[in-house]
Design an enzyme around this catalytic site. Structure first.
Site, PDB file in Angstrom:
ATOM      1  N   GLU A 148       1.384 -54.201  48.313  1.00  0.00           N
ATOM      2  CA  GLU A 148       2.220 -55.369  48.645  1.00  0.00           C
ATOM      3  C   GLU A 148       1.327 -56.555  48.987  1.00  0.00           C
ATOM      4  O   GLU A 148       1.546 -57.286  49.957  1.00  0.00           O
ATOM      5  CB  GLU A 148       3.200 -55.024  49.764  1.00  0.00           C
ATOM      6  N   GLU A 155       7.332 -48.959  44.901  1.00  0.00           N
ATOM      7  CA  GLU A 155       8.165 -48.503  46.014  1.00  0.00           C
ATOM      8  C   GLU A 155       9.561 -49.059  45.802  1.00  0.00           C
ATOM      9  O   GLU A 155       9.722 -50.201  45.363  1.00  0.00           O
ATOM     10  CB  GLU A 155       7.634 -49.005  47.368  1.00  0.00           C
TER      11      GLU A 155
END
Length: 346
Positions: free
Chosen positions: A173, A265
């Protein structure tokens, strides 16, 4: 006469190209990658655009995600997600990775790296530090950074010695602006990524790693360190209203059509039929753990795991055997010889 020879060579070379075996595959960024890592990468490329692999992130604090998935669907994921978030339990993550590979699956490992000189753990991974100090000898940040980098290298070496390949997903991320590695812009992030890559690949000789680059929500080329440091890319999101097709297309615009693109994810697995119909041909998805998994409607989870476009553990071949590096066939050997001849003649 010389022109005639060139024409004949060109025609034969074109014939050899047209009849060569299979489609060209990307090589791993690490040219000295292990046979197992090469085999996994070849398998993922072979599946890419055809099917997506089911993945499940597992936690280490009491909830058995794999049992939950098995009880809910009758199947297990192809990919098991692990995390070096807790130093006291990281040896267990290594054991789980070994066992998963032995069972026929593919392990992926991430690292919620606590900000250097602040402390380990998830909450500390969101703390901010001056990243420039990591590269200044004598600072606490520099000392802590290299200490932890070496500690994780030792864990990964245990997997290397066991011949276990790893989908290695550090600094995840990266453009989300909540983890320390993403708080100070793309240039500092890329310096961190390249520093880790060079240390692990060239100094520690961790040739069992497949380098996985993970965006959040909106992939941005400014954060991409380059093909020479990345093997697989993709985004993740927990926003139900966000266009997953948009995330896929944004990633593809950065890395091209050949590199596998993963949905790293998610809060709920993508609908495989809808994804492929709209052109979002994810290499794999990874459902997040604990409460996120429990909130997925049971019917949807079973639908995804039963779908013909999804690869579960029972459908994964013996990757090392099926995708072992092979010698070039006759057409490929002819092409190589002719390419060399053309180079000499021209």
């Amino acid at each position: 006469m010389f022109r005639s020879i060139k024409c004949i060579v060109f025609i034969i070379a074109m014939f050899a190209i047209d009849h060569s075996y299979g489609q060209a595959r990307l090589s791993l960024s690490n040219k000295n990658a292990s046979a197992e890592a090469k085999a996994v990468y070849a398998y993922l490329q072979d599946m890419y655009g055809k099917k997506m692999l089911a993945g499940q992130m597992t936690s280490n604090w009491g909830f058995d995600e794999l049992k939950y998935v098995l009880d809910s669907t009758g199947k297990l994921p192809a990919i098991r997600g692990l995390d070096f978030v807790d130093s006291a339990k990281n040896n267990n993550e290594v054991k789980f990775a070994k066992a998963w590979w032995k069972q026929g699956g593919i392990p992926t490992i991430m690292w919620h790296w606590g900000a250097p000189a602040i402390g380990s753990g998830y909450e500390n991974s969101k703390k901010e530090i001056d990243i420039d100090k990591i590269f200044q000898q004598g600072t606490p940040e520099h000392t802590a950074f290299w200490k932890e980098l070496k500690e994780k290298a030792q864990l990964l070496k245990k997997l290397k010695r066991a011949k276990v390949p790893v989908l290695w997903r550090p600094f995840h991320e990266l453009n989300g602006n909540w983890f320390w590695w993403g708080k100070q812009g793309p240039d500092r992030f890329k310096r961190l990524w390249i520093t880790m890559y060079n240390y692990y690949v060239h100094d520690q000789h961790l040739d069992n790693l497949i380098w996985v680059h993970c965006y959040m929500d909106k992939p941005d080329a400014a954060w991409y360190p380059g093909r020479e440091y990345v093997d697989i890319a993709g985004p993740d999101t927990y926003q139900p209203g966000l266009s997953r097709k948009g995330m896929y297309e944004q990633t593809r615009a950065i890395v091209g059509d050949t590199m596998p693109i993963a949905f790293h994810e998610c809060g709920i697995p993508p609908d495989p039929a809808k994804s492929f119909a709209e052109g979002s041909k994810w290499s794999w998805f990874m459902q997040w753990h604990t409460d996120h998994l429990k909130k997925v409607p049971a019917a949807h989870l079973k639908y995804v795991y039963d779908h013909d476009l999804v690869v579960t553990l029972d459908k994964v071949p013996n990757i090392k055997k099926a995708y072992r590096e092979r010698r070039p066939n006759i057409f490929e050997r002819v092409k190589i010889a002719l390419d060399n001849l053309v180079t000499v003649l021209l």
